[in-house]
Motif scaffolding. Structure first.
Motif, PDB file in Angstrom:
ATOM      1  N   MET A   1      12.159 -76.214 117.285  1.00 14.29           N
ATOM      2  CA  MET A   1      12.856 -76.729 116.113  1.00 14.29           C
ATOM      3  C   MET A   1      12.347 -78.138 115.807  1.00 14.29           C
ATOM      4  N   LYS A   2      12.071 -78.387 114.537  1.00 13.97           N
ATOM      5  CA  LYS A   2      11.592 -79.703 114.119  1.00 13.97           C
ATOM      6  C   LYS A   2      12.735 -80.718 114.169  1.00 13.97           C
ATOM      7  N   PRO A   3      12.415 -82.002 114.422  1.00  9.34           N
ATOM      8  CA  PRO A   3      13.465 -83.037 114.447  1.00  9.34           C
ATOM      9  C   PRO A   3      14.283 -83.091 113.151  1.00  9.34           C
ATOM     10  N   THR A   4      13.616 -82.885 112.000  1.00 12.68           N
ATOM     11  CA  THR A   4      14.353 -82.933 110.735  1.00 12.68           C
ATOM     12  C   THR A   4      15.360 -81.810 110.635  1.00 12.68           C
ATOM     13  N   GLU A   5      15.050 -80.648 111.252  1.00 14.99           N
ATOM     14  CA  GLU A   5      15.981 -79.530 111.257  1.00 14.99           C
ATOM     15  C   GLU A   5      17.157 -79.815 112.183  1.00 14.99           C
ATOM     16  N   LEU A   6      16.869 -80.474 113.310  1.00 15.38           N
ATOM     17  CA  LEU A   6      17.929 -80.799 114.264  1.00 15.38           C
ATOM     18  C   LEU A   6      19.030 -81.644 113.634  1.00 15.38           C
ATOM     19  N   VAL A   7      18.630 -82.594 112.813  1.00 10.14           N
ATOM     20  CA  VAL A   7      19.617 -83.517 112.239  1.00 10.14           C
ATOM     21  C   VAL A   7      20.024 -83.120 110.820  1.00 10.14           C
ATOM     22  N   GLY A   8      19.474 -82.036 110.323  1.00 15.54           N
ATOM     23  CA  GLY A   8      19.844 -81.583 108.993  1.00 15.54           C
ATOM     24  C   GLY A   8      19.288 -82.462 107.883  1.00 15.54           C
ATOM     25  N   ALA A   9      18.179 -83.143 108.155  1.00  9.03           N
ATOM     26  CA  ALA A   9      17.599 -84.042 107.157  1.00  9.03           C
ATOM     27  C   ALA A   9      16.732 -83.265 106.171  1.00  9.03           C
ATOM     28  N   SER A  10      16.672 -83.751 104.957  1.00 11.24           N
ATOM     29  CA  SER A  10      15.773 -83.161 103.956  1.00 11.24           C
ATOM     30  C   SER A  10      15.011 -84.289 103.288  1.00 11.24           C
ATOM     31  N   PRO A  11      14.006 -84.836 104.008  1.00  9.51           N
ATOM     32  CA  PRO A  11      13.258 -85.976 103.469  1.00  9.51           C
ATOM     33  C   PRO A  11      12.451 -85.599 102.235  1.00  9.51           C
ATOM     34  N   GLY A  12      12.122 -86.604 101.466  1.00 11.70           N
ATOM     35  CA  GLY A  12      11.306 -86.409 100.272  1.00 11.70           C
ATOM     36  C   GLY A  12       9.889 -86.012 100.646  1.00 11.70           C
ATOM     37  N   PRO A  13       9.054 -85.842  99.662  1.00 14.08           N
ATOM     38  CA  PRO A  13       7.684 -85.403  99.928  1.00 14.08           C
ATOM     39  C   PRO A  13       6.893 -86.442 100.726  1.00 14.08           C
ATOM     40  N   THR A  14       5.940 -85.938 101.499  1.00 18.06           N
ATOM     41  CA  THR A  14       5.114 -86.835 102.300  1.00 18.06           C
ATOM     42  C   THR A  14       4.180 -87.636 101.402  1.00 18.06           C
ATOM     43  N   PHE A  15       3.719 -88.732 101.971  1.00 11.65           N
ATOM     44  CA  PHE A  15       2.680 -89.543 101.334  1.00 11.65           C
ATOM     45  C   PHE A  15       1.705 -89.957 102.419  1.00 11.65           C
ATOM     46  N   THR A  16       0.665 -90.653 102.042  1.00  9.32           N
ATOM     47  CA  THR A  16      -0.400 -90.979 102.983  1.00  9.32           C
ATOM     48  C   THR A  16      -0.491 -92.478 103.233  1.00  9.32           C
ATOM     49  N   ILE A  17      -0.678 -92.822 104.530  1.00 10.69           N
ATOM     50  CA  ILE A  17      -1.088 -94.178 104.883  1.00 10.69           C
ATOM     51  C   ILE A  17      -2.383 -94.049 105.676  1.00 10.69           C
ATOM     52  N   THR A  18      -3.047 -95.176 105.866  1.00  7.50           N
ATOM     53  CA  THR A  18      -4.300 -95.169 106.614  1.00  7.50           C
ATOM     54  C   THR A  18      -4.144 -96.012 107.868  1.00  7.50           C
ATOM     55  N   PHE A  19      -4.565 -95.473 108.995  1.00  9.68           N
ATOM     56  CA  PHE A  19      -4.570 -96.232 110.244  1.00  9.68           C
ATOM     57  C   PHE A  19      -5.991 -96.251 110.784  1.00  9.68           C
ATOM     58  N   ASP A  20      -6.587 -97.426 110.857  1.00 10.95           N
ATOM     59  CA  ASP A  20      -7.967 -97.582 111.327  1.00 10.95           C
ATOM     60  C   ASP A  20      -8.891 -96.564 110.657  1.00 10.95           C
ATOM     61  N   GLY A  21      -8.675 -96.380 109.364  1.00  7.33           N
ATOM     62  CA  GLY A  21      -9.533 -95.495 108.585  1.00  7.33           C
ATOM     63  C   GLY A  21      -9.125 -94.033 108.608  1.00  7.33           C
ATOM     64  N   ARG A  22      -8.108 -93.716 109.385  1.00  8.87           N
ATOM     65  CA  ARG A  22      -7.647 -92.319 109.498  1.00  8.87           C
ATOM     66  C   ARG A  22      -6.457 -92.096 108.587  1.00  8.87           C
ATOM     67  N   GLN A  23      -6.486 -91.058 107.781  1.00  8.72           N
ATOM     68  CA  GLN A  23      -5.384 -90.744 106.871  1.00  8.72           C
ATOM     69  C   GLN A  23      -4.261 -90.059 107.646  1.00  8.72           C
ATOM     70  N   LEU A  24      -3.035 -90.572 107.491  1.00  8.20           N
ATOM     71  CA  LEU A  24      -1.880 -90.009 108.185  1.00  8.20           C
ATOM     72  C   LEU A  24      -0.789 -89.681 107.177  1.00  8.20           C
ATOM     73  N   ASP A  25      -0.111 -88.569 107.379  1.00  8.29           N
ATOM     74  CA  ASP A  25       1.032 -88.213 106.541  1.00  8.29           C
ATOM     75  C   ASP A  25       2.267 -88.967 107.021  1.00  8.29           C
ATOM     76  N   ALA A  26       3.045 -89.460 106.076  1.00 10.29           N
ATOM     77  CA  ALA A  26       4.277 -90.187 106.382  1.00 10.29           C
ATOM     78  C   ALA A  26       5.414 -89.622 105.542  1.00 10.29           C
ATOM     79  N   LEU A  27       6.613 -89.756 106.069  1.00 11.30           N
ATOM     80  CA  LEU A  27       7.805 -89.342 105.336  1.00 11.30           C
ATOM     81  C   LEU A  27       8.532 -90.576 104.818  1.00 11.30           C
ATOM     82  N   PRO A  28       9.191 -90.471 103.672  1.00 15.90           N
ATOM     83  CA  PRO A  28       9.954 -91.610 103.155  1.00 15.90           C
ATOM     84  C   PRO A  28      10.952 -92.101 104.211  1.00 15.90           C
TER      85      PRO A  28
END
Ligand code: FES
Length: 102
Positions: A1-28
């Protein structure tokens, strides 16, 4: 089970940040540290003396172990900085001012 399912969260759509040139998905609402943890990155700083790896320790803004360079600004506490779309996060070495000294 995903953490968001455990707590009943429904976060908005993901967006991207960059870490040392690597693209990472982030949640609001995620901190920069949470984004890094979510993909298994546990270290994003090296110590001034010895260059030992560090990441988040306390997670509440007290220990300063999680310092990172965010959008060009060094010494940001990754556990307190909320990730924003397009953020650029860099590993911080030493005091975060490498290359800025005379
Ligand atoms: S993890 Fe301790 S200040 Fe960020």
């Amino acid at each position: 089970m995903k953490p968001t399912e455990l707590v009943g969260a429904s976060p908005g759509p993901t967006f991207t940040i960059t870490f040392d040139g690597r693209q990472l998905d982030a949640l609001p609402g995620q901190s920069v540290a949470a984004v890094l943890w979510s993909v298994g990155i546990l270290s994003w700083r090296t110590t001034r003396g010895g260059g030992r790896p560090r990441g988040a320790f306390c997670g509440i803004g007290q220990c300063y172990d999680c310092l990172a360079t965010v959008n060009g600004a060094p010494n940001r506490r990754a556990c307190l900085v909320t990730a924003r779309p397009g953020d650029t996060v860099m590993t911080q070495e030493g005091n975060g001012h490498a290359g800025f000294e005379d």
